[in-house]
Structure formats: structure tokens, C-alpha cells
Scaffold this motif. Structure first.
Motif, mmCIF file in Angstrom:
data_model
loop_
_atom_site.group_PDB
_atom_site.id
_atom_site.type_symbol
_atom_site.label_atom_id
_atom_site.label_comp_id
_atom_site.label_asym_id
_atom_site.label_seq_id
_atom_site.Cartn_x
_atom_site.Cartn_y
_atom_site.Cartn_z
ATOM 1 N N ARG A 9 0.856 -1.185 0.000
ATOM 2 C CA ARG A 9 0.000 0.000 0.000
ATOM 3 C C ARG A 9 0.895 1.240 0.000
ATOM 4 N N ALA A 10 0.519 2.256 -0.756
ATOM 5 C CA ALA A 10 1.305 3.490 -0.806
ATOM 6 C C ALA A 10 0.714 4.521 0.151
ATOM 7 N N ILE A 11 1.575 5.131 0.927
ATOM 8 C CA ILE A 11 1.182 6.178 1.873
ATOM 9 C C ILE A 11 2.203 7.303 1.816
ATOM 10 N N PHE A 12 1.845 8.414 2.436
ATOM 11 C CA PHE A 12 2.783 9.517 2.639
ATOM 12 C C PHE A 12 3.096 9.598 4.119
ATOM 13 N N ASP A 13 4.354 9.755 4.445
ATOM 14 C CA ASP A 13 4.771 9.944 5.833
ATOM 15 C C ASP A 13 4.543 11.414 6.189
ATOM 16 N N LEU A 14 3.506 11.681 6.960
ATOM 17 C CA LEU A 14 3.146 13.062 7.279
ATOM 18 C C LEU A 14 4.272 13.842 7.955
ATOM 19 N N HIS A 15 5.114 13.155 8.703
ATOM 20 C CA HIS A 15 6.180 13.849 9.434
ATOM 21 C C HIS A 15 7.254 14.422 8.510
ATOM 22 N N GLN A 75 -3.009 4.822 -1.785
ATOM 23 C CA GLN A 75 -3.298 3.510 -2.349
ATOM 24 C C GLN A 75 -2.150 2.938 -3.160
ATOM 25 N N TYR A 76 -1.884 3.511 -4.328
ATOM 26 C CA TYR A 76 -0.857 2.978 -5.223
ATOM 27 C C TYR A 76 0.237 4.006 -5.436
ATOM 28 N N ILE A 77 1.427 3.516 -5.670
ATOM 29 C CA ILE A 77 2.528 4.424 -5.964
ATOM 30 C C ILE A 77 2.653 4.563 -7.481
ATOM 31 N N ASN A 78 2.928 5.771 -7.919
ATOM 32 C CA ASN A 78 3.245 6.029 -9.322
ATOM 33 C C ASN A 78 4.352 7.078 -9.344
ATOM 34 N N ALA A 79 4.783 7.461 -10.521
ATOM 35 C CA ALA A 79 5.904 8.403 -10.612
ATOM 36 C C ALA A 79 5.589 9.724 -9.893
ATOM 37 N N HIS A 80 4.355 10.212 -10.035
ATOM 38 C CA HIS A 80 4.009 11.494 -9.415
ATOM 39 C C HIS A 80 3.955 11.384 -7.889
ATOM 40 N N THR A 81 3.259 10.363 -7.367
ATOM 41 C CA THR A 81 3.180 10.237 -5.905
ATOM 42 C C THR A 81 4.554 9.953 -5.313
ATOM 43 N N ARG A 82 5.378 9.190 -6.043
ATOM 44 C CA ARG A 82 6.749 8.937 -5.572
ATOM 45 C C ARG A 82 7.533 10.249 -5.494
ATOM 46 N N SER A 83 7.337 11.132 -6.488
ATOM 47 C CA SER A 83 8.054 12.417 -6.482
ATOM 48 C C SER A 83 7.621 13.300 -5.315
ATOM 49 N N LEU A 84 6.402 13.070 -4.803
ATOM 50 C CA LEU A 84 5.900 13.831 -3.656
ATOM 51 C C LEU A 84 6.323 13.211 -2.322
ATOM 52 N N GLY A 85 6.877 12.007 -2.371
ATOM 53 C CA GLY A 85 7.357 11.374 -1.148
ATOM 54 C C GLY A 85 6.623 10.107 -0.748
ATOM 55 N N ALA A 86 5.779 9.559 -1.626
ATOM 56 C CA ALA A 86 5.057 8.337 -1.291
ATOM 57 C C ALA A 86 6.024 7.181 -1.066
ATOM 58 N N GLU A 100 5.949 2.756 0.009
ATOM 59 C CA GLU A 100 5.095 1.575 0.069
ATOM 60 C C GLU A 100 5.346 0.834 1.370
ATOM 61 N N ILE A 101 4.249 0.337 1.947
ATOM 62 C CA ILE A 101 4.335 -0.465 3.159
ATOM 63 C C ILE A 101 3.502 -1.728 2.946
ATOM 64 N N PRO A 102 3.823 -2.806 3.654
ATOM 65 C CA PRO A 102 3.024 -4.019 3.521
ATOM 66 C C PRO A 102 1.586 -3.798 3.993
ATOM 67 N N ARG A 103 0.654 -4.537 3.394
ATOM 68 C CA ARG A 103 -0.765 -4.447 3.750
ATOM 69 C C ARG A 103 -0.968 -4.592 5.256
ATOM 70 N N LYS A 104 -0.278 -5.520 5.872
ATOM 71 C CA LYS A 104 -0.440 -5.759 7.309
ATOM 72 C C LYS A 104 -0.101 -4.492 8.109
ATOM 73 N N GLU A 105 0.998 -3.835 7.752
ATOM 74 C CA GLU A 105 1.381 -2.598 8.443
ATOM 75 C C GLU A 105 0.360 -1.491 8.171
ATOM 76 N N PHE A 106 -0.133 -1.419 6.924
ATOM 77 C CA PHE A 106 -1.147 -0.415 6.602
ATOM 78 C C PHE A 106 -2.383 -0.620 7.471
ATOM 79 N N ARG A 107 -2.823 -1.857 7.589
ATOM 80 C CA ARG A 107 -4.024 -2.131 8.386
ATOM 81 C C ARG A 107 -3.809 -1.779 9.862
ATOM 82 N N GLN A 108 -2.606 -1.976 10.365
ATOM 83 C CA GLN A 108 -2.312 -1.590 11.757
ATOM 84 C C GLN A 108 -2.375 -0.075 11.903
#
Length: 167
Positions: free
Chosen positions: A15-21, A137-148, A150-158
Motif C-alpha cells: 500500500r502506498a502512503i505519505f509519511d506526514l512527518h 493507495q498505489y505508488i506512481n511516478a508522481h506520488t513517488r516524487s511527492l514522497g510516497a 510503500e508499506i506491507p498491507r499488514k502494516e497499513f491495516r495496523q
């Protein structure tokens, strides 16, 4: 399925996320926003932001989605950030908010870096409001350029469970 409506849930792994910090525009980008007179507002024209996000060759945002998300917005479960220049809407982002989790849906830009201005404004607001999760949700070139990242589904659910837990 109720009344012919199907609900589809995306639960990719990873799962793709952004680290808010760590989400902050660099000095050059901040200077660009200022020198070009970019300003941001929140929830000023949610539906306009959605429709601008839909205005692209590969259209996945249809009228039913606009109406559903606008309804969520009126209930306080969706938000938009708009980027303005000289009174004109030039960029924005929208998504769903539940608990201390924000699920970014789409963004648009009519001028260079206008969506980035909205994105970084949103990240700053989410941090200030104590949000714990910014999902893309998903990583792509644009979200990666913003700092996205990827984390495992299990970690995302936690992380999601923590963000949805009562404060």
C-alpha cells in the motif's frame, strides 16, 4: 449489493502512503509558490475540484462519483484543498477523511506546481490536526516524487486501525 450498487474496496499489497512527518516542500518549491502568487484554501469549492480532476483523457471520475463524494463532503467526510492564482482556480486535491486518516483520491493542476501547492498545504493541515495516516493507495511516478512510500498491507491495516481508534 443493494439496489444494483456495487461497493468495491481497494486493498493493495503493498500500500502506498505519505509519511506526514517528512512531507514538506523544499525551499525552491516554497519560493516558487510565493513568487507566482499561489494561495490555498480548504473546502471552498469541493465539487469544482472534483470536476477538474475528472477533466482528463483517461476519465475514471464519473457523475455518480461526483455526487457521492460531494454528499460525503457535505457530511464532513471529504475535503478539498484549492490552489488559487489571481482569483482563478489553478490546482487542487480532494479525498475522504475518517477518524485521523485521510485517503487522497485525485489532484489536478492547470499551472505548474499548483497541485503540489495544494498537496503540501493539505499535509501541513493534516499534521496540525493530528492525523496519523495519509493514504494514496498505489505508488506512481508522481506520488513517488511527492514522497510516497510503500508499506506491507499488514502494516497499513495496523496504522489504519490506530488512525480510526477513538482519541
Amino acid at each position: 449489493m443493494a439496489d444494483g450498487v456495487q461497493l468495491h474496496v481497494h486493498d493493495p499489497d503493498p500500500r502506498a502512503i505519505f509519511d506526514l512527518h517528512s512531507l514538506r516542500p523544499n525551499t525552491r518549491l516554497q519560493r516558487y509558490f510565493r513568487s507566482h502568487g499561489y494561495g490555498c484554501t480548504e473546502n471552498r469549492c469541493f465539487e469544482d475540484v472534483m470536476r477538474a480532476c475528472a477533466d482528463r483523457p483517461e476519465q475514471w471520475i464519473d457523475e455518480d462519483m461526483v455526487q457521492a463524494y460531494t454528499g460525503l463532503h457535505h457530511l464532513g467526510h471529504a475535503r478539498s484543498v484549492e490552489t488559487w492564482q489571481g482569483g482563478g482556480l489553478i490546482g487542487g486535491i480532494y479525498g475522504v477523511q475518517l477518524g485521523r486518516a485521510f485517503f487522497g483520491e485525485s489532484m489536478f493542476s492547470r499551472k505548474p506546481n499548483a497541485s503540489k501547492a495544494a498537496f503540501f498545504h493539505l499535509a501541513e493541515q493534516l499534521r496540525a490536526e493530528g492525523y496519523l495516516l495519509f493514504d494514496t493507495q498505489y505508488i506512481n511516478a508522481h506520488t513517488r516524487s511527492l514522497g510516497a512510500i510503500e508499506i506491507p498491507r499488514k502494516e497499513f491495516r495496523q496504522r489504519l486501525a490506530e488512525a480510526l481508534a477513538p482519541v
